[in-house]
Motif scaffolding. Structure first.
Motif, short mmCIF file in Angstrom:
data_model
loop_
_atom_site.label_atom_id
_atom_site.label_comp_id
_atom_site.label_asym_id
_atom_site.label_seq_id
_atom_site.Cartn_x
_atom_site.Cartn_y
_atom_site.Cartn_z
N SER A 104 -38.42 -2.71 22.73
CA SER A 104 -37.92 -1.33 22.80
C SER A 104 -38.90 -0.37 22.15
O SER A 104 -39.14 0.73 22.65
N LEU A 105 -39.48 -0.79 21.01
CA LEU A 105 -40.43 0.08 20.31
C LEU A 105 -41.71 0.27 21.15
O LEU A 105 -42.28 1.35 21.16
N VAL A 106 -42.11 -0.80 21.85
CA VAL A 106 -43.30 -0.68 22.71
C VAL A 106 -42.99 0.27 23.88
O VAL A 106 -43.82 1.11 24.25
N VAL A 107 -41.77 0.15 24.44
CA VAL A 107 -41.35 1.08 25.51
C VAL A 107 -41.41 2.52 24.97
O VAL A 107 -41.93 3.43 25.63
N PHE A 108 -40.90 2.70 23.76
CA PHE A 108 -40.91 4.04 23.14
C PHE A 108 -42.35 4.56 22.99
O PHE A 108 -42.63 5.72 23.29
N ALA A 109 -43.25 3.66 22.55
CA ALA A 109 -44.67 4.05 22.40
C ALA A 109 -45.23 4.48 23.77
O ALA A 109 -45.96 5.48 23.86
N GLY A 110 -44.85 3.75 24.83
CA GLY A 110 -45.30 4.12 26.18
C GLY A 110 -44.83 5.51 26.56
O GLY A 110 -45.57 6.30 27.14
N VAL A 111 -43.59 5.83 26.19
CA VAL A 111 -43.05 7.15 26.52
C VAL A 111 -43.72 8.24 25.69
O VAL A 111 -43.97 9.35 26.18
N LEU A 112 -44.08 7.91 24.44
CA LEU A 112 -44.82 8.88 23.61
C LEU A 112 -46.17 9.20 24.26
O LEU A 112 -46.58 10.36 24.28
N ILE A 113 -46.82 8.17 24.80
CA ILE A 113 -48.11 8.39 25.48
C ILE A 113 -47.91 9.30 26.69
O ILE A 113 -48.69 10.20 26.96
N PHE A 114 -46.79 9.08 27.39
CA PHE A 114 -46.48 9.94 28.55
C PHE A 114 -46.27 11.39 28.10
O PHE A 114 -46.68 12.33 28.79
N ALA A 115 -45.65 11.57 26.93
CA ALA A 115 -45.44 12.93 26.41
C ALA A 115 -46.80 13.59 26.16
O ALA A 115 -46.99 14.78 26.48
N VAL A 116 -47.75 12.82 25.63
CA VAL A 116 -49.10 13.36 25.40
C VAL A 116 -49.73 13.76 26.73
O VAL A 116 -50.32 14.83 26.86
#
Ligand code: HEM
Ligand code: HEM
Length: 132
Positions: A104-116
């Motif tokens: 879940s944390l890795v998924v969250f990191a992926g979404v943070l990258i998408f936000a960037v």
């Protein structure tokens, strides 16, 4: 369509096929134990991945950036860790819970990258014809 969109859609349709099979299996058996794995396979796997793919198709300048591929790899890796672990955890393998958390944390990191990616400046792509 950009390669990154193709990758997101290929991942998305695999998730949908497995997600639907899981839904059908729940419906037919009347045993809804794996409801969260089904819901997140469809929503994180099919819906969100398709939205990412659609975003890059609409923003080809961003699709060719290295950040887009990093987004794909991190997010998809998160799904691959989170979803099978969630499925087997719901079937009673409670020792898998930390793996669900890590995924879940890795998924969250992926979404943070998408936000960037979303907030990054878009550089115009000059069509070949106009460059000549
Ligand atoms: C063949 C198609 C599908 C079948 C047979 C199916 C079947 C089911 C079943 C049996 C449940 C458990 C219901 C309950 O215990 O309350 C469920 C829950 C759920 N499904 Fe599906 N499903 C299908 C497609 C989808 C798709 C495409 C999505 C999302 C895009 C989706 C999202 C959800 C969600 C979010 C829940 C949880 C709902 C809640 O918490 O009350 N399902 N589904
Ligand atoms: C890292 C990402 C996510 C995590 C860790 C997460 C976590 C959770 C948790 C702990 C629950 C409660 C499950 C239960 O009561 O058994 C839940 C339910 C739910 N989540 Fe998520 N979620 C995530 C992303 C999303 C996204 C992106 C969507 C929609 C696009 C979504 C839609 C839902 C829905 C519809 C439910 C109710 C269905 C169910 O009971 O499984 N979640 N989520």
């Amino acid at each position: 369509m950009p390669q990154i969109s193709q990758l997101f859609f290929k991942t998305a349709i695999i998730c949908l096929l497995i997600g639907l099979a899981m839904g059908l299996q729940m419906g037919m058996s009347g045993n809804h134990t794996v409801i969260a794995a089904h819901a997140h396979l469809n929503l994180l796997g099919w819906v969100s991945s398709s939205i990412f793919g659609g975003y890059y198709a609409l923003n080809p300048a961003k699709a060719v950036k290295r950040m887009a591929m990093v987004h794909y790899v991190v997010y998809t890796l998160g799904l691959i860790v989170m979803l099978p672990a969630l499925y087997f955890m719901e079937l009673g393998n409670v020792q898998l819970e930390p793996l669900v958390g890590i995924g879940s944390l890795v998924v969250f990191a992926g979404v943070l990258i998408f936000a960037v990616v979303i907030f990054s400046k878009e550089i115009a792509v000059i069509p070949e014809a106009r460059r000549a």
